[in-house]
Design an enzyme around this catalytic site. Structure first.
Site, PDB file in Angstrom:
ATOM      1  N   ASP D 379      70.002   8.905  61.049  1.00 57.58           N
ATOM      2  CA  ASP D 379      68.727   9.009  60.337  1.00 57.58           C
ATOM      3  C   ASP D 379      67.685   8.044  60.892  1.00 57.58           C
ATOM      4  O   ASP D 379      66.493   8.373  60.938  1.00 57.58           O
ATOM      5  CB  ASP D 379      68.929   8.696  58.853  1.00 57.58           C
ATOM      6  CG  ASP D 379      69.830   9.724  58.186  1.00 57.58           C
ATOM      7  OD1 ASP D 379      70.008  10.809  58.771  1.00 57.58           O
ATOM      8  OD2 ASP D 379      70.350   9.437  57.095  1.00 57.58           O
TER       9      ASP D 379
HETATM   10  N1  LIG Z   1      70.757   0.132  54.672  1.00 59.15           N
HETATM   11  C1  LIG Z   1      70.542   0.552  53.445  1.00 59.15           C
HETATM   12  O1  LIG Z   1      70.052  -0.171  52.589  1.00 59.15           O
HETATM   13  C2  LIG Z   1      70.933   1.908  53.095  1.00 59.15           C
HETATM   14  C3  LIG Z   1      71.672   2.105  51.967  1.00 59.15           C
HETATM   15  C4  LIG Z   1      72.073   3.396  51.648  1.00 59.15           C
HETATM   16  C5  LIG Z   1      71.666   4.434  52.416  1.00 59.15           C
HETATM   17  N2  LIG Z   1      70.950   4.200  53.508  1.00 59.15           N
HETATM   18  C6  LIG Z   1      70.605   5.305  54.313  1.00 59.15           C
HETATM   19  O2  LIG Z   1      71.633   5.424  55.274  1.00 59.15           O
HETATM   20  C7  LIG Z   1      71.076   5.938  56.459  1.00 59.15           C
HETATM   21  C8  LIG Z   1      71.354   4.941  57.533  1.00 59.15           C
HETATM   22  O3  LIG Z   1      71.052   5.497  58.771  1.00 59.15           O
HETATM   23  P1  LIG Z   1      72.049   5.374  59.935  1.00 59.15           P
HETATM   24  O4  LIG Z   1      71.327   5.948  61.090  1.00 59.15           O
HETATM   25  O5  LIG Z   1      72.544   3.987  60.025  1.00 59.15           O
HETATM   26  O6  LIG Z   1      73.307   6.224  59.529  1.00 59.15           O
HETATM   27  P2  LIG Z   1      73.394   7.787  59.223  1.00 59.15           P
HETATM   28  O7  LIG Z   1      72.098   8.430  59.371  1.00 59.15           O
HETATM   29  O8  LIG Z   1      74.101   7.907  57.946  1.00 59.15           O
HETATM   30  O9  LIG Z   1      74.276   8.283  60.396  1.00 59.15           O
HETATM   31  C9  LIG Z   1      75.553   7.762  60.615  1.00 59.15           C
HETATM   32  C10 LIG Z   1      76.130   8.518  61.745  1.00 59.15           C
HETATM   33  O10 LIG Z   1      77.312   7.864  62.145  1.00 59.15           O
HETATM   34  C11 LIG Z   1      78.257   8.838  62.544  1.00 59.15           C
HETATM   35  N3  LIG Z   1      79.582   8.300  62.325  1.00 59.15           N
HETATM   36  C12 LIG Z   1      80.253   8.161  61.167  1.00 59.15           C
HETATM   37  N4  LIG Z   1      81.459   7.626  61.371  1.00 59.15           N
HETATM   38  C13 LIG Z   1      81.546   7.411  62.697  1.00 59.15           C
HETATM   39  C14 LIG Z   1      82.565   6.872  63.525  1.00 59.15           C
HETATM   40  N5  LIG Z   1      83.726   6.424  63.035  1.00 59.15           N
HETATM   41  N6  LIG Z   1      82.321   6.789  64.842  1.00 59.15           N
HETATM   42  C15 LIG Z   1      81.158   7.236  65.359  1.00 59.15           C
HETATM   43  N7  LIG Z   1      80.189   7.761  64.629  1.00 59.15           N
HETATM   44  C16 LIG Z   1      80.386   7.852  63.301  1.00 59.15           C
HETATM   45  C17 LIG Z   1      77.985  10.049  61.700  1.00 59.15           C
HETATM   46  O11 LIG Z   1      78.158  11.215  62.470  1.00 59.15           O
HETATM   47  P3  LIG Z   1      79.562  11.957  62.533  1.00 59.15           P
HETATM   48  O12 LIG Z   1      80.002  12.164  61.138  1.00 59.15           O
HETATM   49  O13 LIG Z   1      79.264  13.166  63.314  1.00 59.15           O
HETATM   50  O14 LIG Z   1      80.454  10.995  63.286  1.00 59.15           O
HETATM   51  C18 LIG Z   1      76.494   9.915  61.349  1.00 59.15           C
HETATM   52  O15 LIG Z   1      75.681  10.776  62.083  1.00 59.15           O
HETATM   53  C19 LIG Z   1      69.621   6.142  56.230  1.00 59.15           C
HETATM   54  O16 LIG Z   1      69.380   7.444  55.792  1.00 59.15           O
HETATM   55  C20 LIG Z   1      69.355   5.159  55.103  1.00 59.15           C
HETATM   56  O17 LIG Z   1      68.240   5.537  54.341  1.00 59.15           O
HETATM   57  C21 LIG Z   1      70.585   2.945  53.872  1.00 59.15           C
END
Ligand SMILES: NC(=O)c1ccc[n+]([C@@H]2O[C@H](COP(=O)([O-])OP(=O)(O)OC[C@H]3O[C@@H](n4cnc5c(N)ncnc54)[C@H](OP(=O)(O)O)[C@@H]3O)[C@@H](O)[C@H]2O)c1
Ligand SMILES: NC(=O)c1ccc[n+]([C@@H]2O[C@H](COP(=O)([O-])OP(=O)(O)OC[C@H]3O[C@@H](n4cnc5c(N)ncnc54)[C@H](OP(=O)(O)O)[C@@H]3O)[C@@H](O)[C@H]2O)c1
Lengths: 452, 91, 91, 452
Positions: D379
């Site tokens: 994301d």
């Molecule tokens: N930081 C905060 O405060 C917080 C709190 C809650 C939510 N969020 C939200 O969380 C999101 C964070 O963004 P992000 O880019 O860090 O994460 P993300 O958008 O959730 O993407 C995580 C990616 O990691 C991959 N993944 C998962 N397990 C994996 C593994 N073992 N090895 C390799 N890849 C793996 C997943 O794809 P696959 O499944 O295909 O592997 C997924 O595409 C945002 O939408 C944010 O708003 C943030």
């Protein structure tokens, strides 16, 4: 009587917001108005709930307004510190009087009550007499130098000990006579506290006394069981304490040194026997110096404020800039007689904010400045503060103007500045002195530069 | 009593926090603004005068009212004058 | 009552001021630290249980004590674990 | 019982200091310990003054410790947000129960008392059920997508209205049955409040519920006339509110949008019909790409945390640096599942602080980066957040990695990230996909780069 208490709470809120506002330039003025509104609310509420004597109270308030407003309106900007000291003193006196009166009314109240009363009387008296002495110093009715009584340290400790004893004895005995004695001891303590404070450090003493008055008000809040007084007094006490520390930091010295340093300081060596020579220039000399410079630094000081020369300084700077010369202002944190004094004055003269530089912006590149124009400043450019450990102002950060290519001092005489310390830079070969009132000199200089 | 003490402690924190990072430029207005605020002792002075039973307390009270009023109005007016100038330079 | 209200207002300011400029990095530890602090309801739970007269209040109180304890110890431990890592990187 | 009250005051002071400490990295850990010490003091004091049932209370506390400590010790770092949510929920429940019990004990108390009681019960219940739902979402026991009940908005408004009526009716009638009904309404409200919150925004909901629990505790402080509960609860309420706002700012969106945005959002267009192609590479392809780059940017995300790949990432970075390649980490404020998540993990792996760059440091110069290594992030690099107003994450600031010269995605599948939004960058010609667990891939990559 819930509405009364809510009104007081609202006033307390206004005071917090006022302090918050006053600490950000953007909301400072609004903040002050909010504070005033809160005060008006509180006073009207108190008046409405006062039992009796409404007419007399109203008269006293009106007299206070009649005295206070014109004084505050007419005071010159340069005299504001002593005005603040005076207002602070009367506030402390009022707190002490309130506690005294409450004590006389309420004979036979609990111990805690009497302790708070005695504390209020003591702190209020200290604040009152201390503020009066600072007023006398700043107004130059008495000397601005540290006054050291013979064995003043011991007198001070003695009076403090007496006060401490009275502070315990009053609640123990509940005697009004002792309370009055305590007030007297407090008055003496205030005087002894401020006398040895060096002239340049008086504003810090004011700030501390300000915090004291706040604490006295808070203590009287306990006496009267009034939360508004507690909150407001404590706010002022706490913020005053922090402000005192911040101001001491801006002077580059620890607070204890500022308050008690005079006891240790070596009296400045009488260097007058040497008869060093100075070079005094004419307006035309200086005009030529300026006209052919590439970069000029203006360091304004208290003399600029005295002469009200801020507009003239701005005009000269603009003229130089129109000739392609870069002009900056070096604003020392304690230039003038109150923190921010120079900012206030230059803001009044519409000097652009970007041109006001602080110590750290200026000093690194000061070697390449062609001419430093020291307009009514002295202590803030005194190399002694940097080089002579024996100097009373040693340790204060300064503008290193002695490292610039040329220095012009605009002052009226060879008299030293606020700290009363001789300035070796005046005798330096690269220094030119332009004697006379700063405004006069600047105006003449303006004309002379136009002639070039 | 504990409530009053708690209020005191909290007010200490509010005072510290609010002022702790103010810039040098605002030291003087802040000092004089705080100065005006402790003029709130006027409230105490009015209340004590209002309840004065004897001449002595009345006189002390009225004196306190007078002094506190000077503190209040003087403090706010001086502060405003100072800040007015700061405002000028925003133009 | 007015004292309690004043305490409330002042505490609001303290909370606002203290937290208002914290950096993103500390958002999570701060959230979980604050989380642990509101576990202070445990004090209330203990007091109410101590005065419980009937079985229902006692049970409710004990349940509250249990839940609040979980909140307290869990909150502080989790926060500490998080902060331990931050410390590591100062090395 | 003055010592009791002083102990409570000292505890309150500890809590303030804890919050102060927690907001500066330097004192954060000490701050937390100070808070814990204050809590211990308060609990011991309460225990010592509790009238009766000491054994039962002690048992309940011990059971709580036995449950809470291991849970907190063993939870994985990635699961901390749901743990915090759970702890928050039980705190809210405890506050509601305390108020309920106090109400049952104290029938016939004043109106203000009952108002505070009802408020505590309501807020506590909301916080409890809301936190449970966030827990279920974060633990992925239920979907992380916004759940929109048919006409859920109206159900929500209806339940809120019922709660409001009960909030007034309970003090008016003093009926325990109504209070229980209010608790039920609160539970429903909490669920309805959190259901439509989008997955990525759940942490913000936790923070808000955290503030709610604080308020419930403060309200129960009124009920019990206990200043400690008032101070501590209010502190948490106020700081939680500010924190919620700060977190929303870090996400680049207004709070109302985050909480209620789902009601308005257009469902994402089903782009799957298109069958766009992706380019998947081998470890060797990527190793070559990296080995011949000048500058590499690592953008870690939630996947790095899941795979516990922080050490592997650091090793790869060090290897690349030893080959003269400059490596930076791009840390998005909301990467991972809690704010600062990536900082925590990378700090654990001893990544130097200077290498962690924020959005504003990276984006301006991102065009000259040779390879961006997106390790388990999605994301936070989705260009849709920048370009597609219809996207549910539109408006969130992202790393503009699509502007770099080449992008490598390390993830296990084509599944979207937390927000459940497709990422067009996966289909971009300059993107290479390296499928597999992040730790595995990085380890293999390390070996392959060594071979070069
Ligand atoms: N930081 C905060 O405060 C917080 C709190 C809650 C939510 N969020 C939200 O969380 C999101 C964070 O963004 P992000 O880019 O860090 O994460 P993300 O958008 O959730 O993407 C995580 C990616 O990691 C991959 N993944 C998962 N397990 C994996 C593994 N073992 N090895 C390799 N890849 C793996 C997943 O794809 P696959 O499944 O295909 O592997 C997924 O595409 C945002 O939408 C944010 O708003 C943030
Ligand atoms: N800002 C604060 O908070 C604060 C408060 C109180 C004290 N102080 C102290 O005040 C000092 C400030 O330093 P400063 O360099 O600004 O001032 P300064 O050292 O007091 O020097 C002022 C100079 O201005 C000259 N002067 C006076 N009236 C003049 C006029 N009409 N025209 C031209 N020159 C005039 C005086 O010399 P002539 O008499 O020969 O003309 C004097 O040398 C420091 O010692 C500081 O610690 C600061």
């Amino acid at each position: 009587m819930t509405w009364v208490q809510l009104a007081y709470l609202a006033a307390a809120l206004c005071f917090i917001l006022a302090l918050k506002g006053l600490s950000t330039p953007k909301y400072a003025r609004v903040g002050n108005l909010v504070g005033a509104a809160g005060m008006a609310l509180a006073v009207v509420t108190a008046f409405a709930t006062a039992g009796d004597h409404h007419v007399l109270i109203a008269v006293a308030v009106v007299v206070g307004v009649v005295v206070g407003v014109p004084a505050a309106r007419q005071v010159k900007m340069t005299a504001i510190p002593q005005m603040v000291a005076l207002f602070n003193g009367v506030g402390g006196a009022a707190a002490a009087l309130v506690a005294l009166a409450e004590f006389l009314e309420n004979t036979g109240a609990g111990v805690l009550f009497v302790v708070a009363t005695a504390l209020t009387v003591l702190i209020g008296s200290v604040s009152f007499s201390g503020s009066l002495v600072t007023f006398l110093k700043l107004q130059e009715i008495m000397t601005t130098r540290p006054v050291l009584l013979p064995s003043g340290q011991w007198i001070g400790i003695g009076v403090a000990a007496v006060s401490a004893v009275l502070l315990v004895a009053t609640p123990a005995t509940g005697s009004a006579a002792l309370l009055v004695l305590l007030a007297v001891a407090g008055l003496a303590l205030g005087v002894l506290f401020v006398l040895p404070v060096g002239g340049a450090d008086v504003p810090i003493a004011i700030s501390l006394l300000n915090a004291f008055t706040g604490l006295a008000v808070a203590a009287s809040g306990y006496v009267l069981e009034n939360t508004l007084l507690i909150v407001a007094g404590t706010l002022v006490g706490a913020s005053g304490t922090i402000l005192t520390r911040l101001m001491a930091q801006a002077m580059g010295r620890p607070l204890t040194n500022i308050l008690f340093g005079a006891f240790k300081a070596v009296p400045p060596a009488a260097a007058s026997g040497e008869q060093r020579t100075v070079r005094s220039g004419t307006v035309e000399d200086v005009a030529i110096l300026l006209g052919y410079a590439h970069s000029v630094l203006v360091v304004p000081g208290y003399g600029l404020a005295v002469a009200q020369a801020q507009h003239a300084a701005r005009e000269l700077a603009q003229l130089l800039e129109s000739r392609g010369i870069s002009v900056d202002y070096g604003i020392h944190p304690v230039a003038g007689r109150m923190p921010g004094h120079m900012n206030v004055l230059l803001a009044e003269a519409d000097v652009p904010y970007e041109n006001l530089k602080e110590l750290d912006d200026v000093n690194p590149g000061i070697g390449s400045v062609d001419v430093v124009l020291v307009v009514g400043a002295n202590d803030v450019v005194n190399p002694g503060a940097r080089d002579e450990p024996a100097s009373p102002i040693y340790g204060m950060p300064i503008f290193d103007v002695d490292r610039a290519k040329a220095v012009v001092f605009m002052k009226r005489s060879m008299r030293p500045g606020f700290a009363g310390v001789d300035n070796s830079l005046l005798y330096h070969p690269k220094t030119t002195l332009l004697f006379g009132d700063a405004k006069d000199s600047l105006t003449k200089l303006l004309a002379a530069v136009k002639q070039l | 009593m504990i409530e009053l003490l708690t209020i005191f402690v909290l007010a200490v924190f509010v005072g510290f926090e609010v002022v702790s990072k103010v810039s040098t430029i605002l030291h003087t207005p802040l000092m004089s603004g705080a100065n005006a605020i402790h003029g709130v002792i006027l409230v105490g002075a009015i209340l004590i005068t209002g309840h004065a039973d004897d001449a002595l307390t009345l006189v002390l009270g009225l004196l306190a009212v007078f002094l506190a009023t000077v503190n209040v109005v003087g403090g706010f007016v001086v502060t405003d004058r100072m800040l007015e100038m700061f405002k000028g330079h925003k133009r």
